[in-house]
Design a protein around this motif. Structure first.
Motif, PDB file in Angstrom:
ATOM      1  N   UNK A   1       0.817  -1.208   0.000  1.00 32.49           N
ATOM      2  CA  UNK A   1       0.000   0.000   0.000  1.00 32.49           C
ATOM      3  C   UNK A   1       0.855   1.263   0.000  1.00 32.49           C
ATOM      4  N   UNK A   2       1.979   1.223   0.693  1.00 32.49           N
ATOM      5  CA  UNK A   2       2.902   2.365   0.668  1.00 32.49           C
ATOM      6  C   UNK A   2       3.341   2.641  -0.761  1.00 32.49           C
ATOM      7  N   UNK A   3       3.660   1.607  -1.507  1.00 34.51           N
ATOM      8  CA  UNK A   3       4.097   1.770  -2.894  1.00 34.51           C
ATOM      9  C   UNK A   3       2.956   2.244  -3.797  1.00 34.51           C
ATOM     10  N   UNK A   4       1.739   1.821  -3.474  1.00 41.68           N
ATOM     11  CA  UNK A   4       0.574   2.293  -4.235  1.00 41.68           C
ATOM     12  C   UNK A   4       0.368   3.790  -4.021  1.00 41.68           C
ATOM     13  N   UNK A   5       0.515   4.231  -2.781  1.00 42.04           N
ATOM     14  CA  UNK A   5       0.388   5.665  -2.492  1.00 42.04           C
ATOM     15  C   UNK A   5       1.503   6.437  -3.191  1.00 42.04           C
ATOM     16  N   UNK A   6       2.705   5.898  -3.129  1.00 38.91           N
ATOM     17  CA  UNK A   6       3.843   6.565  -3.774  1.00 38.91           C
ATOM     18  C   UNK A   6       3.606   6.738  -5.274  1.00 38.91           C
ATOM     19  N   UNK A   7       3.046   5.722  -5.907  1.00 39.83           N
ATOM     20  CA  UNK A   7       2.784   5.783  -7.345  1.00 39.83           C
ATOM     21  C   UNK A   7       1.820   6.917  -7.693  1.00 39.83           C
TER      22      UNK A   7
END
Length: 242
Positions: free
Chosen positions: A91-97
Protein backbone atom coordinates in the motif's frame (compact mmCIF):
# COMPACT_ATOMS: atom_id res chain seq x y z
CA UNK A 1 58.23 51.21 31.13
CA UNK A 2 58.31 49.69 27.65
CA UNK A 3 59.04 52.01 24.77
CA UNK A 4 59.52 52.03 21.04
CA UNK A 5 59.35 48.99 18.79
CA UNK A 6 59.33 46.43 21.60
CA UNK A 7 56.21 47.95 23.14
CA UNK A 8 54.43 48.18 19.81
CA UNK A 9 55.24 44.54 19.04
CA UNK A 10 53.90 43.31 22.38
CA UNK A 11 50.75 45.43 22.16
CA UNK A 12 49.82 43.90 18.80
CA UNK A 13 50.24 40.29 19.89
CA UNK A 14 46.84 39.81 21.59
CA UNK A 15 45.01 41.21 18.57
CA UNK A 16 46.79 38.87 16.18
CA UNK A 17 46.22 35.83 18.38
CA UNK A 18 42.56 36.72 18.83
CA UNK A 19 42.08 36.97 15.08
CA UNK A 20 43.67 33.58 14.52
CA UNK A 21 41.38 31.98 17.08
CA UNK A 22 38.30 33.45 15.45
CA UNK A 23 39.35 32.24 12.01
CA UNK A 24 39.97 28.75 13.33
CA UNK A 25 36.54 28.62 14.99
CA UNK A 26 34.55 29.80 11.97
CA UNK A 27 32.50 27.06 10.32
CA UNK A 28 33.67 26.31 6.80
CA UNK A 29 30.70 24.17 5.76
CA UNK A 30 27.02 24.46 6.67
CA UNK A 31 24.70 21.60 5.77
CA UNK A 32 21.00 22.45 5.70
CA UNK A 33 17.98 20.21 5.92
CA UNK A 34 15.36 21.23 3.35
CA UNK A 35 11.75 20.73 4.48
CA UNK A 36 11.02 22.72 7.62
CA UNK A 37 14.45 24.37 7.58
CA UNK A 38 15.02 26.18 4.28
CA UNK A 39 11.51 25.81 2.85
CA UNK A 40 8.02 25.57 4.29
CA UNK A 41 6.73 22.74 2.13
CA UNK A 42 4.07 21.29 4.39
CA UNK A 43 1.04 22.55 2.42
CA UNK A 44 2.19 20.95 -0.84
CA UNK A 45 3.21 17.73 0.90
CA UNK A 46 -0.19 17.53 2.60
CA UNK A 47 -2.10 18.33 -0.58
CA UNK A 48 -0.18 15.76 -2.61
CA UNK A 49 -0.47 13.01 -0.01
CA UNK A 50 -4.19 13.67 0.38
CA UNK A 51 -4.54 13.49 -3.39
CA UNK A 52 -2.88 10.07 -3.41
CA UNK A 53 -4.91 8.79 -0.46
CA UNK A 54 -8.17 9.98 -1.97
CA UNK A 55 -7.31 8.39 -5.34
CA UNK A 56 -6.98 5.05 -3.56
CA UNK A 57 -10.12 5.44 -1.47
CA UNK A 58 -8.39 6.16 1.85
CA UNK A 59 -9.34 8.96 4.28
CA UNK A 60 -7.33 12.18 4.13
CA UNK A 61 -5.81 14.30 6.90
CA UNK A 62 -5.80 17.99 7.83
CA UNK A 63 -2.67 19.87 6.85
CA UNK A 64 -1.57 20.33 10.47
CA UNK A 65 -1.39 16.56 10.98
CA UNK A 66 1.40 16.29 8.42
CA UNK A 67 3.87 18.18 10.61
CA UNK A 68 4.39 14.96 12.54
CA UNK A 69 4.26 12.59 9.56
CA UNK A 70 7.16 14.02 7.57
CA UNK A 71 10.86 13.78 8.28
CA UNK A 72 11.90 10.21 7.53
CA UNK A 73 11.38 10.08 3.76
CA UNK A 74 8.18 9.81 1.77
CA UNK A 75 7.68 6.09 2.22
CA UNK A 76 7.53 6.63 5.97
CA UNK A 77 5.19 9.56 5.37
CA UNK A 78 2.80 7.30 3.45
CA UNK A 79 2.98 4.59 6.09
CA UNK A 80 2.01 7.12 8.74
CA UNK A 81 -0.77 8.56 6.58
CA UNK A 82 -2.38 5.21 5.82
CA UNK A 83 -5.11 3.93 8.17
CA UNK A 84 -4.37 1.29 10.78
CA UNK A 85 -4.46 -2.13 9.20
CA UNK A 86 -3.49 -0.71 5.79
CA UNK A 87 0.16 0.15 6.42
CA UNK A 88 1.64 -2.60 4.26
CA UNK A 89 4.62 -2.16 1.97
CA UNK A 90 2.34 -2.82 -0.99
CA UNK A 91 0.00 0.00 0.00
CA UNK A 92 2.90 2.37 0.67
CA UNK A 93 4.10 1.77 -2.89
CA UNK A 94 0.57 2.29 -4.23
CA UNK A 95 0.39 5.67 -2.49
CA UNK A 96 3.84 6.57 -3.77
CA UNK A 97 2.78 5.78 -7.35
CA UNK A 98 -0.08 8.29 -7.04
CA UNK A 99 1.92 10.86 -5.05
CA UNK A 100 5.10 11.33 -7.08
CA UNK A 101 3.62 12.43 -10.44
CA UNK A 102 1.25 14.81 -8.67
CA UNK A 103 3.89 16.25 -6.34
CA UNK A 104 6.35 16.71 -9.19
CA UNK A 105 3.86 19.14 -10.74
CA UNK A 106 2.54 20.76 -7.56
CA UNK A 107 5.53 20.86 -5.19
CA UNK A 108 5.97 24.62 -5.59
CA UNK A 109 2.30 25.63 -5.48
CA UNK A 110 2.31 26.84 -1.87
CA UNK A 111 5.87 26.21 -0.70
CA UNK A 112 8.41 28.96 -0.09
CA UNK A 113 11.52 29.97 1.87
CA UNK A 114 11.19 30.82 5.53
CA UNK A 115 11.74 34.49 6.48
CA UNK A 116 15.38 35.53 6.22
CA UNK A 117 16.59 32.31 4.58
CA UNK A 118 17.43 33.72 1.10
CA UNK A 119 19.31 36.60 2.70
CA UNK A 120 21.14 34.26 5.07
CA UNK A 121 22.30 31.99 2.24
CA UNK A 122 23.55 34.93 0.20
CA UNK A 123 25.39 36.36 3.21
CA UNK A 124 27.08 33.04 3.96
CA UNK A 125 27.99 32.57 0.30
CA UNK A 126 29.56 36.03 0.19
CA UNK A 127 31.66 35.11 3.22
CA UNK A 128 32.97 32.03 1.45
CA UNK A 129 31.13 29.46 3.55
CA UNK A 130 30.54 26.20 1.67
CA UNK A 131 26.82 25.35 1.54
CA UNK A 132 25.13 21.98 1.10
CA UNK A 133 21.70 20.37 1.45
CA UNK A 134 20.90 17.01 3.04
CA UNK A 135 17.24 16.03 2.77
CA UNK A 136 15.08 12.94 3.13
CA UNK A 137 12.92 14.18 0.24
CA UNK A 138 13.50 12.14 -2.89
CA UNK A 139 16.40 13.38 -4.97
CA UNK A 140 14.64 14.80 -8.04
CA UNK A 141 12.23 16.90 -5.96
CA UNK A 142 15.03 18.11 -3.69
CA UNK A 143 17.10 19.26 -6.65
CA UNK A 144 14.10 20.91 -8.33
CA UNK A 145 13.06 22.90 -5.26
CA UNK A 146 16.59 24.10 -4.51
CA UNK A 147 17.04 25.22 -8.12
CA UNK A 148 13.63 26.89 -8.16
CA UNK A 149 13.85 28.83 -4.91
CA UNK A 150 17.58 29.49 -4.61
CA UNK A 151 18.90 29.97 -8.16
CA UNK A 152 21.66 32.35 -7.04
CA UNK A 153 23.11 30.06 -4.39
CA UNK A 154 25.99 27.78 -5.40
CA UNK A 155 25.41 24.71 -3.24
CA UNK A 156 28.38 22.37 -3.38
CA UNK A 157 26.12 19.35 -2.85
CA UNK A 158 22.35 18.89 -2.94
CA UNK A 159 21.43 15.43 -1.71
CA UNK A 160 17.94 14.07 -1.23
CA UNK A 161 16.88 10.50 -0.68
CA UNK A 162 18.87 8.37 -3.12
CA UNK A 163 18.34 4.76 -4.05
CA UNK A 164 20.58 2.46 -2.05
CA UNK A 165 21.46 5.14 0.52
CA UNK A 166 19.91 5.00 3.99
CA UNK A 167 17.81 8.00 4.99
CA UNK A 168 18.62 10.27 7.92
CA UNK A 169 19.32 9.88 10.81
CA UNK A 170 21.82 7.57 9.15
CA UNK A 171 24.87 9.82 8.69
CA UNK A 172 25.82 8.58 5.21
CA UNK A 173 24.53 11.73 3.50
CA UNK A 174 26.73 13.89 5.74
CA UNK A 175 29.73 11.62 5.13
CA UNK A 176 29.15 11.93 1.38
CA UNK A 177 29.17 15.72 1.63
CA UNK A 178 32.35 15.66 3.72
CA UNK A 179 33.99 13.44 1.11
CA UNK A 180 33.15 15.98 -1.60
CA UNK A 181 34.17 19.08 0.34
CA UNK A 182 37.17 17.63 2.23
CA UNK A 183 36.09 19.59 5.30
CA UNK A 184 36.86 18.32 8.80
CA UNK A 185 33.93 17.50 11.08
CA UNK A 186 34.85 20.22 13.59
CA UNK A 187 34.42 22.82 10.84
CA UNK A 188 30.85 21.76 10.00
CA UNK A 189 27.49 23.08 11.20
CA UNK A 190 24.40 20.98 10.51
CA UNK A 191 21.08 22.89 10.57
CA UNK A 192 17.67 21.22 10.83
CA UNK A 193 14.22 21.45 12.38
CA UNK A 194 13.62 17.97 13.79
CA UNK A 195 14.88 15.28 16.10
CA UNK A 196 15.89 13.31 13.01
CA UNK A 197 18.22 16.15 12.04
CA UNK A 198 19.70 16.41 15.52
CA UNK A 199 20.33 12.66 15.51
CA UNK A 200 21.90 12.90 12.05
CA UNK A 201 24.36 15.53 13.24
CA UNK A 202 25.22 13.50 16.33
CA UNK A 203 25.70 10.33 14.31
CA UNK A 204 27.99 12.18 11.90
CA UNK A 205 29.99 13.84 14.68
CA UNK A 206 29.26 17.41 13.57
CA UNK A 207 27.84 20.43 15.42
CA UNK A 208 24.05 20.56 15.44
CA UNK A 209 21.85 23.64 15.22
CA UNK A 210 18.10 23.24 15.64
CA UNK A 211 15.65 25.79 14.20
CA UNK A 212 12.28 26.48 15.82
CA UNK A 213 10.40 27.77 12.76
CA UNK A 214 9.96 24.35 11.15
CA UNK A 215 7.57 21.43 11.49
CA UNK A 216 8.53 20.19 14.95
CA UNK A 217 8.34 21.85 18.39
CA UNK A 218 11.32 23.18 20.32
CA UNK A 219 10.81 20.43 22.90
CA UNK A 220 11.67 17.78 20.31
CA UNK A 221 14.91 19.56 19.50
CA UNK A 222 15.78 19.95 23.17
CA UNK A 223 15.51 16.19 23.73
CA UNK A 224 18.64 15.72 21.64
CA UNK A 225 20.69 18.51 23.29
CA UNK A 226 22.05 20.20 20.15
CA UNK A 227 24.82 22.75 20.57
CA UNK A 228 22.47 25.49 19.34
CA UNK A 229 18.75 26.18 18.99
CA UNK A 230 17.76 29.35 17.11
CA UNK A 231 14.54 31.25 16.50
CA UNK A 232 15.71 33.44 13.60
CA UNK A 233 17.67 32.81 10.43
CA UNK A 234 20.08 35.64 11.26
CA UNK A 235 21.23 33.73 14.35
CA UNK A 236 22.79 31.06 12.11
CA UNK A 237 25.21 33.57 10.60
CA UNK A 238 26.31 34.53 14.11
CA UNK A 239 26.84 30.89 15.12
CA UNK A 240 28.78 30.17 11.94
CA UNK A 241 31.30 32.89 12.78
CA UNK A 242 31.75 32.20 16.51
Amino acid sequence: MKTGTAFEHERKKPYICSKLKIEKAMKKLIIFDLDGTLLNTIADLAQSTNHALQALGYPTHPESAYNFMVGNGINKLFERALPEGEKSEENVLRVRKEFVPYYDVHNADKSGPYPGIPELLEQLQEKGVILAVASNKYQSATAKLISHYFPRIRFTAVFGQREGVNVKPDPTVVHDILDITRISREDVLYVGDSGVDMQTAANAGVTACGVTWGFRPRTELEEFHPAHIVDNATDIAVIASL
